[in-house]
Design a protein around this motif. Sequence first.
Motif, PDB file in Angstrom:
ATOM      1  N   ASP A 144      -3.408   9.777   5.321  1.00 43.80           N
ATOM      2  CA  ASP A 144      -2.738   8.813   4.443  1.00 43.80           C
ATOM      3  C   ASP A 144      -1.703   7.989   5.205  1.00 43.80           C
ATOM      4  O   ASP A 144      -1.559   6.793   4.984  1.00 43.80           O
ATOM      5  CB  ASP A 144      -2.070   9.524   3.271  1.00 43.80           C
ATOM      6  CG  ASP A 144      -3.082   9.917   2.206  1.00 43.80           C
ATOM      7  OD1 ASP A 144      -4.221   9.408   2.287  1.00 43.80           O
ATOM      8  OD2 ASP A 144      -2.755  10.723   1.334  1.00 43.80           O
ATOM      9  N   ASN A 145      -0.962   8.641   6.088  1.00 52.16           N
ATOM     10  CA  ASN A 145       0.073   7.907   6.801  1.00 52.16           C
ATOM     11  C   ASN A 145      -0.499   6.992   7.867  1.00 52.16           C
ATOM     12  O   ASN A 145       0.042   5.919   8.127  1.00 52.16           O
ATOM     13  CB  ASN A 145       1.084   8.873   7.406  1.00 52.16           C
ATOM     14  CG  ASN A 145       2.054   9.354   6.360  1.00 52.16           C
ATOM     15  OD1 ASN A 145       3.032   8.682   6.063  1.00 52.16           O
ATOM     16  ND2 ASN A 145       1.769  10.476   5.737  1.00 52.16           N
ATOM     17  N   LEU A 200      -2.486  14.416   4.744  1.00 51.79           N
ATOM     18  CA  LEU A 200      -1.197  13.750   4.927  1.00 51.79           C
ATOM     19  C   LEU A 200      -1.253  12.831   6.156  1.00 51.79           C
ATOM     20  O   LEU A 200      -0.800  11.690   6.119  1.00 51.79           O
ATOM     21  CB  LEU A 200      -0.098  14.796   5.093  1.00 51.79           C
ATOM     22  CG  LEU A 200       1.333  14.295   5.018  1.00 51.79           C
ATOM     23  CD1 LEU A 200       1.655  13.808   3.622  1.00 51.79           C
ATOM     24  CD2 LEU A 200       2.321  15.383   5.419  1.00 51.79           C
ATOM     25  N   SER A 208       0.821  -1.205   0.000  1.00 56.03           N
ATOM     26  CA  SER A 208       0.000   0.000   0.000  1.00 56.03           C
ATOM     27  C   SER A 208       0.864   1.268   0.000  1.00 56.03           C
ATOM     28  O   SER A 208       0.606   2.211  -0.756  1.00 56.03           O
ATOM     29  CB  SER A 208      -0.914  -0.021   1.215  1.00 56.03           C
ATOM     30  OG  SER A 208      -1.811   1.023   1.150  1.00 56.03           O
ATOM     31  N   THR A 209       1.897   1.263   0.832  1.00 57.18           N
ATOM     32  CA  THR A 209       2.823   2.397   0.867  1.00 57.18           C
ATOM     33  C   THR A 209       3.539   2.532  -0.464  1.00 57.18           C
ATOM     34  O   THR A 209       3.634   3.623  -1.041  1.00 57.18           O
ATOM     35  CB  THR A 209       3.865   2.175   1.976  1.00 57.18           C
ATOM     36  OG1 THR A 209       3.176   1.962   3.195  1.00 57.18           O
ATOM     37  CG2 THR A 209       4.773   3.370   2.129  1.00 57.18           C
ATOM     38  N   THR A 237       1.238   3.878  -3.163  1.00 63.20           N
ATOM     39  CA  THR A 237       0.933   5.300  -2.968  1.00 63.20           C
ATOM     40  C   THR A 237       2.108   6.170  -3.387  1.00 63.20           C
ATOM     41  O   THR A 237       1.937   7.214  -4.028  1.00 63.20           O
ATOM     42  CB  THR A 237       0.607   5.570  -1.494  1.00 63.20           C
ATOM     43  OG1 THR A 237      -0.333   4.594  -1.058  1.00 63.20           O
ATOM     44  CG2 THR A 237       0.016   6.942  -1.297  1.00 63.20           C
ATOM     45  N   VAL A 297       4.174   9.072   3.500  1.00 62.84           N
ATOM     46  CA  VAL A 297       3.355   8.697   2.362  1.00 62.84           C
ATOM     47  C   VAL A 297       2.565   9.929   1.951  1.00 62.84           C
ATOM     48  O   VAL A 297       1.889  10.516   2.792  1.00 62.84           O
ATOM     49  CB  VAL A 297       2.403   7.562   2.767  1.00 62.84           C
ATOM     50  CG1 VAL A 297       1.373   7.342   1.681  1.00 62.84           C
ATOM     51  CG2 VAL A 297       3.183   6.301   3.020  1.00 62.84           C
ATOM     52  N   LYS A 346      -3.517   4.595   5.372  1.00 65.29           N
ATOM     53  CA  LYS A 346      -3.136   3.921   4.137  1.00 65.29           C
ATOM     54  C   LYS A 346      -1.840   3.170   4.375  1.00 65.29           C
ATOM     55  O   LYS A 346      -1.704   2.019   3.997  1.00 65.29           O
ATOM     56  CB  LYS A 346      -2.962   4.920   3.007  1.00 65.29           C
ATOM     57  CG  LYS A 346      -4.121   4.929   2.050  1.00 65.29           C
ATOM     58  CD  LYS A 346      -3.987   6.102   1.149  1.00 65.29           C
ATOM     59  CE  LYS A 346      -4.186   5.748  -0.288  1.00 65.29           C
ATOM     60  NZ  LYS A 346      -4.070   6.986  -1.108  1.00 65.29           N
ATOM     61  N   ALA A 347      -0.868   3.866   5.010  1.00 61.13           N
ATOM     62  CA  ALA A 347       0.417   3.214   5.266  1.00 61.13           C
ATOM     63  C   ALA A 347       0.387   2.453   6.588  1.00 61.13           C
ATOM     64  O   ALA A 347       1.321   1.711   6.884  1.00 61.13           O
ATOM     65  CB  ALA A 347       1.525   4.244   5.283  1.00 61.13           C
ATOM     66  N   GLY A 398      10.534   1.758   4.962  1.00 66.19           N
ATOM     67  CA  GLY A 398       9.665   2.434   5.919  1.00 66.19           C
ATOM     68  C   GLY A 398      10.154   3.823   6.265  1.00 66.19           C
ATOM     69  O   GLY A 398       9.935   4.316   7.362  1.00 66.19           O
ATOM     70  N   TYR A 428       7.164  16.482   1.705  1.00 67.75           N
ATOM     71  CA  TYR A 428       5.710  16.360   1.622  1.00 67.75           C
ATOM     72  C   TYR A 428       5.022  17.128   2.750  1.00 67.75           C
ATOM     73  O   TYR A 428       3.946  17.681   2.573  1.00 67.75           O
ATOM     74  CB  TYR A 428       5.278  14.896   1.669  1.00 67.75           C
ATOM     75  CG  TYR A 428       5.554  14.136   0.391  1.00 67.75           C
ATOM     76  CD1 TYR A 428       5.121  14.635  -0.831  1.00 67.75           C
ATOM     77  CD2 TYR A 428       6.226  12.921   0.407  1.00 67.75           C
ATOM     78  CE1 TYR A 428       5.367  13.948  -2.006  1.00 67.75           C
ATOM     79  CE2 TYR A 428       6.471  12.227  -0.767  1.00 67.75           C
ATOM     80  CZ  TYR A 428       6.045  12.745  -1.967  1.00 67.75           C
ATOM     81  OH  TYR A 428       6.282  12.062  -3.126  1.00 67.75           O
TER      82      TYR A 428
END
Lengths: 485, 293
Positions: free
Chosen positions: B248-249, B245, A445-446, A449, A484, B252-253, A480, B66
């Motif tokens: 997402d972190n 942001l 997933s990371t 993205t 993201v 999603k991550a 890691g 970012y």
Amino acid sequence: MRRAALAAVLVAVAPLAAACGSSVPADTVTAYVPGNDAAAIEAVAAGCSDGYRISVVRLPKDADGQRLQLARRLAGGDASVDVFTMDVTWTAEFADAGWAAPVPEDLAAALRTTTLGGPLKTATWRRDGDREPRPYAVPTWTNTQLLWYRSDLLRRYVKRGTAPRTWDQLLADNAEVARGVAAHNATLPRAQRIAVPSYIMVQGAQYEGLVVWFNSVLASAGGSVLDPADPTRVTLTDTPEHRAATVRALRVLKAVATAPGADPSLSNNTEDPARLGMERGQATFAVNWPYVYSSMRSNASTGTDENQQVPFFPEMRRFAGLFAEGAPAPSADQLARANRVLAKRFAFAPYPGVETALPARSTLGGMNLAVSTRSHKTDRAWRAVRCLTSAAAQRQYALKASQAPALAALYDDADLRSAFPMADLLRRQLGDEHAAPRPATPVYSTLSTMLAAKLHPVGAWDPEKLADELAEAARKALAGEGLVP
Amino acid sequence: MTARAAGDRRLAYLLITPAAVLMALVTAYPIGYAFWLSLNKASLTEPDHTEFVGLSNYLTVLGDGYWWSALAVTLAITIVSVVLELVLGMAIALVMHRTIVGRGTVRTMVLLPYGVVTVVAAMSWYYAWTPGTGYLANLLPDGSAPLTQQIPALGIIVLAEVWKTTPFMALLLLAGLALVPDELLRAAQVDGAGAWTRLWRITIPLMKPAILVALLFRTLDAFRIFDNIYVLTKGASGTGSVSILGYDNLFKAFNLGTGSAISVLVFLCVALIAALFIKGFGASAPGAADEGR
């Protein structure tokens, strides 16, 4: 006396203790499935009852939402999850997290002989302690993108009935069609001119679909994001050959996005806008999943409002009754007739390749079923999975929900072949030679993205430079590091 | 203090204790836990591998481009949208204040956008600005897709924000307008002050507390912008805010460490904005004004 009192207390408390465990009866297996596919699975689940009953719980409709909810439940040790669907990209992550149980050996052996190579690979992973890769889920249905094109335009303006085999040919054909239509328009009064169908519909928005497109083109160019044998190694630029393949793939993406008359919305397009662009007659070519076929067929026949009509396809109107909402399922014969008319203007072909010398590869989609390691009913859960992924079940998913089966034998089924005229093509692309699995890694997933963020907007980069940036992004995702976007 | 008053005070503390304890549990625990997570290397997929890493997650976030681009985008959206909302909201409040005919209808109409669920409104903006399906996109020259480019997309996000929350601003300002005594305005008029002078010299200074509260609320809200961006662009093409942001972190991550660090940083930014308004401009929270003492 004391013993009697104790017994009385036990009798009084026992039902309470049982009730505390869960309100679900012991013989009920709970399956968490995507909201939009739940109806098809429920229909099959109703017929599964061999000492158990399946209760279906609906997850969100989008893959991110499903993954998040499952991860929250499984990380929290929720024992109410017995069976759950996994997107093809989650296998490594869920197996490594210890959430998905390995498929029992007898079932795994059966899968190896009955299931197509590509889909089986999406369910396979090697976690710490495994001697070799083994399935952690059972393919329920699968998916592969095809090239969709306007056969009528190709015949008229390129003087050829067959689809292009490579992206370069496709771009050349597309330019030819656009020129032809423009020349034709010049001879007509303004009111009769038609829009130039110059778009090539692809998934260019900053999301998983863009990574799918890149992955397919990259695999067709002979490259890969990660080493399939060692998923901790980034292979985008590690050798001159790999680097050349990556740059070649990026050149193709850029060429499509910057072709003369390219779709201005390309970098915001997901699957559905791509489908709509084709149906509105703006595109000569599209790469998309097979569901666009039945959509085109029914919208061209019955489309009523502006957004559903297929303006370039009046011949299909005569099938309006056949595909109207609430009409009985059409017979094989009726379907075959509709499909023959459809083929006059709208056709499918293998996913385009990059070089004629290399096999064209297309990224796999689909759905697998896993059993939770938190479940207290593992035995019943595996029996439920067997039933939900049996040949009869997969046949029903194909006929009722247009989901391509993962079992090789079903592609010879007569009913299925009349519903899926592209059956042979699907089977071919789902085999090992033409399937392009997405990189298998617990941090998929990371990774996806970060790749999508670098690739977007398509074409606004230099392929040489981007190849290095992609490799760096992939390395960071695996390590890691960083955020993201 | 008399014995009676001291007893009352003790009783008051006793009575609010349960509520205070509950508040602490409900709000302080998650905030404290998020802060603790932000000091750890933690992932949702590896619940057993949490490792204390000190401030390294903060260094990761602050050292990443970012974060800074998301912060710049968030600040730009906040400043532009709040300024536009203030000007438009003031105009609308003045109209609502002076309306004689159909007062209820005018107020209802003005408030309508605020009643629409943000996500639903954002969806309709999304389709309106998508070429082919959208009535607004189709007004643009052929070949433009505003949601795919950073500046036009940010413009649309600001537009959606302004459209949605100007009524809220107008409502707060309308309440402020009610504070301005009519006699004062009439007296100024007799003294020869024109409409513009009356607005600048009398109405606005008297409304200052209401304006500052409105600005404070909207600035804090705008800084946390999430839903409009999530629907319109999902943060693509450099339009992601700090909240996007963080989302997402975290989701999603599944990176609980850096995700929590982002959340804590957003929290600190919000606290900083609130402090700036309250200390710097003298905005007061409702009920904390001087006349209460």
